[in-house]
Design an enzyme around this catalytic site. Structure first.
Site, mmCIF file in Angstrom:
data_model
loop_
_atom_site.group_PDB
_atom_site.id
_atom_site.type_symbol
_atom_site.label_atom_id
_atom_site.label_comp_id
_atom_site.label_asym_id
_atom_site.label_seq_id
_atom_site.Cartn_x
_atom_site.Cartn_y
_atom_site.Cartn_z
ATOM 1 N N LYS A 55 0.872 -1.184 0.000
ATOM 2 C CA LYS A 55 0.000 0.000 0.000
ATOM 3 C C LYS A 55 0.902 1.224 0.000
ATOM 4 O O LYS A 55 2.117 1.096 0.152
ATOM 5 C CB LYS A 55 -0.936 0.015 1.211
ATOM 6 C CG LYS A 55 -0.236 -0.172 2.555
ATOM 7 C CD LYS A 55 -1.239 -0.216 3.711
ATOM 8 C CE LYS A 55 -1.958 -1.522 3.790
ATOM 9 N NZ LYS A 55 -3.386 -1.445 3.665
ATOM 10 N N ARG A 56 0.313 2.423 -0.148
ATOM 11 C CA ARG A 56 1.129 3.638 -0.048
ATOM 12 C C ARG A 56 1.890 3.648 1.270
ATOM 13 O O ARG A 56 1.388 3.178 2.282
ATOM 14 C CB ARG A 56 0.231 4.877 -0.087
ATOM 15 C CG ARG A 56 -0.242 5.296 -1.448
ATOM 16 C CD ARG A 56 0.861 5.652 -2.414
ATOM 17 N NE ARG A 56 1.730 6.711 -1.926
ATOM 18 C CZ ARG A 56 1.425 8.005 -1.932
ATOM 19 N NH1 ARG A 56 0.253 8.406 -2.399
ATOM 20 N NH2 ARG A 56 2.255 8.909 -1.496
ATOM 21 N N LYS B 276 -0.088 4.119 8.302
ATOM 22 C CA LYS B 276 -0.299 2.738 7.828
ATOM 23 C C LYS B 276 0.668 1.770 8.514
ATOM 24 O O LYS B 276 0.533 0.557 8.398
ATOM 25 C CB LYS B 276 -0.145 2.674 6.306
ATOM 26 C CG LYS B 276 -1.251 3.458 5.573
ATOM 27 C CD LYS B 276 -1.076 3.428 4.059
ATOM 28 C CE LYS B 276 -2.013 4.344 3.314
ATOM 29 N NZ LYS B 276 -3.385 3.862 3.191
ATOM 30 N N THR C 27 -8.810 -0.679 0.684
ATOM 31 C CA THR C 27 -9.413 -1.637 -0.246
ATOM 32 C C THR C 27 -8.473 -2.804 -0.508
ATOM 33 O O THR C 27 -8.905 -3.848 -0.976
ATOM 34 C CB THR C 27 -9.783 -0.964 -1.592
ATOM 35 O OG1 THR C 27 -8.645 -0.260 -2.091
ATOM 36 C CG2 THR C 27 -10.945 -0.008 -1.426
ATOM 37 N N LYS D 36 -9.091 -6.969 -1.352
ATOM 38 C CA LYS D 36 -8.459 -7.742 -2.435
ATOM 39 C C LYS D 36 -7.771 -8.981 -1.875
ATOM 40 O O LYS D 36 -7.842 -10.067 -2.467
ATOM 41 C CB LYS D 36 -7.461 -6.852 -3.197
ATOM 42 C CG LYS D 36 -8.133 -5.717 -3.955
ATOM 43 C CD LYS D 36 -7.154 -4.590 -4.296
ATOM 44 C CE LYS D 36 -7.922 -3.329 -4.662
ATOM 45 N NZ LYS D 36 -7.078 -2.129 -4.689
#
Length: 818
Positions: A544-545, A550, A652, A656
């Protein structure tokens, strides 16, 4: 197979394209030339449906959605388009007959670099769902020449190099010069009186010509093709011969340079003034062009602008497109001579806003000086919107200065875009249930109290057609053999897999597919990183970014802790583990980039230490993007969703991974909450502070990370390795900033503002539970299958149906081909 796809015609088309474009035979063509030839042949098939779709829209005079977004992270189009035609096998056969492999041809396509993370990928999933469900829609954005950047890892550091995705041309786009519009910047606003009415005219401005390029968005098996319209900038007058003749060469190309700069790169670094100015220019450029065109399109069929909102809806994807509110007002006031109240009614019934962030620092604010100089007429309108809104606040909350300061659109030298988006539209939605509740009760509480009817939730989703059908063909085929193919257009059907979760034979088949996908990823890593990894190890993945909230940092600190344990006891009983990272950090985000260096520094030490017997490997996948994401999701055993609770709006990637049978290790944050509700807490690994606890610490204080450092030897040992040269012997001070951020930050921020050390012991405990659970093969297989079976809610098809029902009120259109 769909009507309209003819194998022989397709084959002839490919051969002709090679001949006509390259003056070659198929035998002489390079792989890149074959990709172009195949893509143009596929586009030929698309065009008929594209024309038919828009004829149907015009015939029925449909209400149309304009999804306005700075980003569209589309991924490669060729494979997806072939799948949407339900013709993958036929195309494979044609290419085989010509001596080529479809996968190899697909690999020639660059990822269109029009976005950089979840926001842009969500927009792409939404467009896919809108077409597949048959709703009339345009995606509107910018045709960036270089997109974000190609990430190169050199000596463990991220280097940004231009991603020239257009260098060989892009076969799926069509230039639509007939719809070009002019966009104006700068100058001043002059008031003129005509027929006793005041008019505002912008003078002495610079302008560029916005030229649209259309890309087809093909619905699955239904003949519907919507459009992604991305705007390119061209000079109004390309070259001043007069200036050139006088020797002023700079002036001769000034206009051309202005145009080029606007569309050069996605998200210029905005930690300096020039970058901020360029970003605001980009936003106004694509919004002004899109709104002008939408109004023109409406007026081609209608003569009453007052009913514009009955046929048009603008969805603002985050705060970037918020200038759509004053731009629509400008057009209605200045071009159609409407009164303020008339224009305001139309605007506020046309615009709707999606909020994608909880963190107030991420809500865009522009310096008044910059905003008013660059967009003088737009600023006048924003000032008037603000004046009227302040009056409303004062009437509802007399004397409440606190409300005025929090809710004003123009305040303290800044224009606040989120406030403008809320005031200027009829709907404000969050993107996961928890996120929306936090917006209502915390970040946007004053707005919610004043206008609760505007607020609603739309939990994000993903398209199963790309992330299972295309990205994981082995699993997709297996699912179809078990339950039929209804899941492709209605993911709720995937729940029927649940009955197989306890079947030992099905468990074995499922885990065999997972193993084959892990072999595929191991091969990719060997080719790109030169690292041998064991497909039998647990593939623990965080892609992810890269952002502090995060918490990729927490992940790598835990890896350092595991490595310490292995060094203390090389015979430690643990299932071999491969930790896989993929992430881009924004070019100006120093600490995020330093975290990438730390991950690579740890990988360098761990991967080359033979004493630990290959029990631990660390891989950083360079240039994470949609095309390699599809390979990664299919291979993952463990999905890292470890953001600080209350900080991730939705996520998201978590969906996935779930769809591809990975188990979540995560906090109760964003859409993780709803994922755990669906699959059951017993089939995930949840840890850490709750969002309420995090918010309590943030508002009331009481968290002292130094206490953890002093009282926990393992934490202290890992942190000391950041500053004693263990992972950077040449420069022991290299990771000092990370150490300071966790313990004794020198900046105005709190120490450890994302609660990494607070959650680290709980995270390590959850990781031990993973190690234990993975040993029970039957349990793991069942839990992984249940994750797939319970993923039905998280399709973007469901999200879009909710937007349509509650916000957009579109009607489905059926397209029949002649």
């Amino acid at each position: 197979m769909k009507m309209g796809f003819d194998k022989d015609s397709f084959k002839k088309s490919v051969i002709l394209n090679v001949k006509n474009i390259y003056r070659k035979t198929v035998e002489e063509a390079t792989m890149e030339q074959m990709y172009q030839a195949v893509a143009y042949a596929v586009k030929d098939v698309i065009i008929d449906e594209w024309i038919a779709t828009h004829k149907e829209y015009e015939k029925n005079d449909v209400k149309t959605l304009y999804y306005l977004s700075m980003e569209f992270l589309m991924g490669r189009a060729l494979g997806n388009n072939i799948i949407s035609f339900m013709a993958r096998d036929e195309v494979k056969e044609v290419l085989c007959e010509l001596g080529f492999e479809l996968n190899a041809i697909e690999d020639q396509e660059p990822d269109p670099a029009l976005g950089n993370g979840g926001l842009g990928r969500l927009a792409a999933c939404f467009l896919d769902s809108l077409s597949t469900l048959g709703y009339p829609a345009y995606g509107c954005g910018i045709r960036y020449r270089y997109g974000m950047f190609k990430q190169k890892i050199k000596d463990g550091f991220q280097n940004e190099v231009p991603d020239n995705w257009l260098k060989n041309g892009y076969p799926f786009e069509i230039r639509r010069a007939e719809y070009a519009t002019e966009v104006k910047f700068g100058g001043f606003v002059k008031t003129v009186w005509e027929n006793g009415k005041e008019r505002f005219v912008q003078e002495n401005y610079q302008s560029v010509r916005a030229v649209p390029y259309d890309m087809p968005i093909v619905g699955y098996g239904n003949n519907v093709v919507n459009t992604l319209r991305i705007w390119d900038a061209e000079a109004v007058n390309t070259f001043s011969l007069d200036s050139f003749d006088r020797g002023d060469y700079q002036k001769a190309v000034e206009q051309e340079n202005l145009a080029k700069t606007i569309v050069e790169v996605l998200y210029p670094n905005d930690n300096h003034y020039a970058g901020k100015e360029l970003r605001l220019k980009q936003q106004y450029f694509f919004i002004s062009a899109s709104v002008q065109r939408a109004v023109m399109k409406y007026m081609e069929k209608h003569d009453d602008i007052h009913k514009f909102y009955e046929k048009t809806v603008f969805q603002l994807n985050d705060t970037h497109p918020t200038v759509a509110v004053p731009e629509l007002m400008r057009i209605l006031l200045d071009d159609f001579s409407l009164s303020w109240d008339e224009a305001w009614e139309i605007t506020t019934k046309t615009c709707a806003y999606t909020n994608h962030t909880i963190m107030s620092e991420a809500l865009e604010k522009w310096p008044i000086e910059l905003f008013s100089r660059l967009l003088p007429r737009i600023y006048q309108i924003v000032e008037e919107i603000n004046r009227r809104f302040q009056q409303k606040i004062s009437q509802m909350y007399p004397g409440d200065q606190n409300k005025l300061s929090k809710m004003s659109i123009v305040y303290n030298g800044q224009v606040r875009m989120a406030n403008l988006a809320i005031v200027g539209g009829f709907s404000v939605n969050g993107v996961a249930r928890l996120h929306t509740e936090i917006l209502k009760n915390q970040e946007l509480k004053d707005f919610y109290q004043m206008m609760p009817e505007k607020f609603n939730n739309k939990t994000n989703g993903i398209t199963q057609r790309r992330f299972l059908l295309h990205g994981n063909p082995l699993l997709a085929d297996w699912v179809t053999r078990k339950i039929g193919d209804d899941w492709i257009t209605d993911l709720s059907h995937i729940r029927r897999l649940e009955v197989y979760a306890d079947d030992p034979k099905c468990q074995q088949q499922f885990m065999d597919i997972k193993y084959q996908n892990k072999v595929r990823l191991a091969k990719y890593i060997k080719e790109h990183n030169g690292i041998e990894i064991d497909p039998r190890s647990i593939f623990d993945v965080q892609v992810k970014r890269l952002h502090e909230y995060k918490r990729q940092l927490m992940n790598i600190l835990h890896v350092m802790h595991l490595y310490n344990q292995l060094k203390d006891n090389p015979n430690l009983d643990m299932v071999p583990r491969t930790f896989i990272f993929g992430a881009k950090a924004a070019a100006g985000y120093k600490r995020a980039k330093l975290t990438i260096k730390l991950i690579n520094a740890v990988a360098e030490v761990v991967n080359n230490d033979r004493s630990i017997g290959g029990k631990l490997k660390v891989v950083f996948i360079e240039d994470y993007k949609v095309s390699n994401a599809e390979i990664i999701f299919a291979a993952a055993d463990v999905s890292e969703q470890i953001s600080t609770a209350s900080k991730e709006a939705s996520g998201t990637g978590n969906m996935k991974f779930m769809l591809n049978g990975a188990l979540t290790i995560g906090t109760m944050d964003g859409a993780n909450v709803e994922i755990v509700e669906e699959v059951g807490a017993e089939n995930a690994f949840i840890f850490g502070l709750s969002s309420d606890e995090v918010i309590r610490y943030e508002t009331q204080g009481g968290y002292v990370p130094m206490e953890i450092f002093n009282n926990d030897y393992e934490v202290r040992r890992v942190l000391m390795q950041l500053i004693n040269g263990y992972y950077s012997p040449q420069d022991p001070e290299l990771f000092r900033d990370i150490y300071n951020s966790l313990l004794n930050t020198q900046s105005s921020d709190r120490a450890d503002m994302y609660f990494i050390l607070k959650d680290l012991p709980s995270y390590a405990e959850a990781q031990k539970r993973i190690d234990k659970a993975y040993r029970d093969e039957a349990w793991w297989a069942k839990a992984a299958m249940l994750n797939v079976a319970k993923s039905g809610k998280f399709t973007s098809d469901r999200t879009i149906e909710e937007y349509v029902r509650d916000i957009w009120h579109l009607e489905k259109v059926k397209v029949e081909l002649d």
